[in-house]
Scaffold this motif. Structure first.
Motif, short mmCIF file in Angstrom:
data_model
loop_
_atom_site.label_atom_id
_atom_site.label_comp_id
_atom_site.label_asym_id
_atom_site.label_seq_id
_atom_site.Cartn_x
_atom_site.Cartn_y
_atom_site.Cartn_z
N ALA A 75 -10.43 1.76 2.60
CA ALA A 75 -11.18 0.68 3.05
C ALA A 75 -10.42 -0.53 2.67
CB ALA A 75 -12.69 0.43 2.41
N ASN A 76 -9.73 -0.56 1.69
CA ASN A 76 -8.92 -1.89 0.81
C ASN A 76 -7.67 -2.10 1.69
OD1 ASN A 76 -7.62 0.20 -0.13
ND2 ASN A 76 -7.87 -0.37 -2.42
N GLU A 77 -7.21 -1.31 2.60
CA GLU A 77 -5.95 -1.46 3.28
C GLU A 77 -6.20 -2.20 4.64
OE1 GLU A 77 -2.92 2.06 2.50
OE2 GLU A 77 -4.75 2.80 3.36
N ASP A 78 -5.18 -3.08 5.10
CA ASP A 78 -5.32 -3.62 6.65
C ASP A 78 -4.81 -2.83 7.61
OD1 ASP A 78 -6.10 -5.71 5.38
OD2 ASP A 78 -4.31 -6.74 4.77
N THR A 79 -3.76 -2.10 7.58
CA THR A 79 -3.25 -1.02 8.38
C THR A 79 -2.74 -0.05 7.57
OG1 THR A 79 -1.02 -2.24 8.21
CG2 THR A 79 -2.52 -3.15 9.86
N SER A 80 -2.33 0.94 8.77
CA SER A 80 -2.01 2.12 8.05
C SER A 80 -0.48 2.14 7.54
CB SER A 80 -1.53 3.19 9.33
OG SER A 80 -0.53 4.18 8.86
N SER A 81 -0.23 2.54 6.16
CA SER A 81 1.03 2.34 5.49
C SER A 81 2.20 2.88 6.26
CB SER A 81 0.75 2.75 3.94
OG SER A 81 0.48 4.05 3.87
N LEU A 82 1.85 3.94 6.88
CA LEU A 82 2.92 4.45 7.81
C LEU A 82 3.37 3.52 8.75
CD1 LEU A 82 3.10 8.04 8.50
CD2 LEU A 82 3.70 6.35 10.48
N TYR A 83 2.28 2.87 9.50
CA TYR A 83 2.88 1.84 10.46
C TYR A 83 3.25 0.65 9.93
CZ TYR A 83 1.68 -0.98 14.55
OH TYR A 83 2.02 -1.89 15.95
N ALA A 84 2.95 0.27 8.66
CA ALA A 84 3.44 -0.81 8.12
C ALA A 84 4.79 -0.55 7.52
CB ALA A 84 2.66 -1.61 7.00
N ASN A 85 5.34 0.46 7.48
CA ASN A 85 6.52 0.78 6.86
C ASN A 85 7.72 0.36 7.97
OD1 ASN A 85 8.79 2.00 5.77
ND2 ASN A 85 7.89 3.89 5.32
N PRO A 86 8.85 -0.55 7.40
CA PRO A 86 9.63 -1.11 8.31
C PRO A 86 10.75 0.14 8.68
CG PRO A 86 9.88 -1.90 6.10
CD PRO A 86 8.62 -1.33 6.17
N GLU A 87 10.59 1.08 7.95
CA GLU A 87 11.57 2.35 8.28
C GLU A 87 11.37 3.06 9.40
OE1 GLU A 87 12.81 4.17 4.71
OE2 GLU A 87 13.15 2.79 3.70
N ARG A 88 9.66 2.80 9.59
CA ARG A 88 9.53 3.56 10.66
C ARG A 88 9.36 3.05 12.20
NH1 ARG A 88 7.04 8.71 8.55
NH2 ARG A 88 6.73 9.04 10.66
N ASP A 89 10.11 3.61 13.02
CA ASP A 89 10.33 3.35 14.48
C ASP A 89 9.06 3.12 15.31
OD1 ASP A 89 11.32 2.80 16.80
OD2 ASP A 89 13.04 4.44 16.83
#
Lengths: 201, 201
Positions: free
Chosen positions: A67-81
């Motif tokens: 609940a305290n996050e804005d987006t999925s940390s995986l989606y926010a990760n710049p290393e993910r395509d």
């Protein structure tokens, strides 16, 4: 005259609502909790009390996030395509694919599979958001990673139609023999899919 | 980077502690609760919170009773014959026998079966209380109603030794063919018990 104390019956009734849990299993669970350290029951009760307030959906990928996050940390990760998106039915499918360690793209959770018989239709799934996301993130490949079930195939077909005129490559997970399966015991549908999709060695 | 929100992971971890529930089932339960009406989760959490405080053991029969009761209502019922006692392992065995509608005696719940392998010994079961009760209630028949398992037989044997010099008749539930079982498919132990216990017609 009731043979089961009300407090126990309430737990049995509530546990019976879980999928695949009948009254007998619910009784077994409740009696196990009753005989175990009360802290086990307290931990379960507390974690359940915090469940709905502590979890929400990522507004872009619809993965489950705190609940305290804005987006999925995986989606926010710049290393993910962000231009390669695996489309899955449920949040736990993300974890299954992540365990392979073979995928560096991002995910889109549909929130289920098309199933007219269960009343799950296109508007119940995050299809429109996927169309928007393909445009916004300039997605070049959508990997349809749905179950190899009737509902999975139906959803896959719908996605093919949805993106037929869009400038995006659609792929889907290979069908074939599972690792470790004896040819002799493989079901005939998997075997015919394995034949269709045979690969040059 | 965790892929599962903490609040969800806590529920999965707590549910995995239930007997026979692996991480996959726990995930399925947790995700089901998350997608269902939050009231379902609240009801479960509340009932779990009230479980230990709302249930206690009857001091005579060791059946489960509500915290506001003094003794099992079945034991307190003057219509039940206190001189015939069915000895069972668990509180839910009482319910199974009550469902037959064939028994008008009372029960004694041992709280388990002898199982050295699981560390369950005589002193872990309500054996002494049974001896006291036989004397106090002038019990004339003890029906040993334990499971037809190794632990059930071991407990039955121990009870036979315990009451060998006491003035009480020991009986046990008949072994034989379950209703509806094809002779052809009956296991050989049940079949040999059925032969041993054959009845004149």
């Amino acid at each position: 005259m009731s043979l089961i104390p009300k407090a126990l019956q309430n737990v049995v009734d509530a546990l019976s609502k879980l999928p695949g849990v009948g009254p007998r299993s619910a009784e077994r669970f409740a009696y196990f909790l009753l005989r175990s350290d009360p802290r086990l029951t307290t931990t379960l009760a507390t974690s359940l009390g915090d469940l709905h307030a502590g979890v929400k959906h990522c507004p872009y990928t619809f993965a489950l996030i705190s609940a305290n996050e804005d987006t999925s940390s995986l989606y926010a990760n710049p290393e993910r395509d962000k231009t390669i998106v695996a489309v899955v039915a449920d949040p736990f499918d993300v974890i299954a694919i992540e365990k392979t360690g073979q995928f560096s793209g991002t995910y889109h959770v549909l929130g289920g599979l098309l199933s007219p018989i269960d009343g799950i239709q296109v508007e119940d799934l995050h299809m429109n958001e996927l169309v928007e996301r393909v445009a916004r993130d300039h997605v070049i490949e959508l990997i349809i990673a749905t179950n190899a079930s009737v509902e999975g195939e139906a959803t896959s077909l719908y996605l093919q139609q949805l993106f037929t005129d869009k400038n995006v490559n659609l792929t889907r997970l290979a069908r074939g023999l599972s690792v470790g399966v004896d040819l002799e015991f493989a079901d005939h549908i998997s075997l015919s899919r394995a034949l269709e999709g045979r690969q040059k060695i």
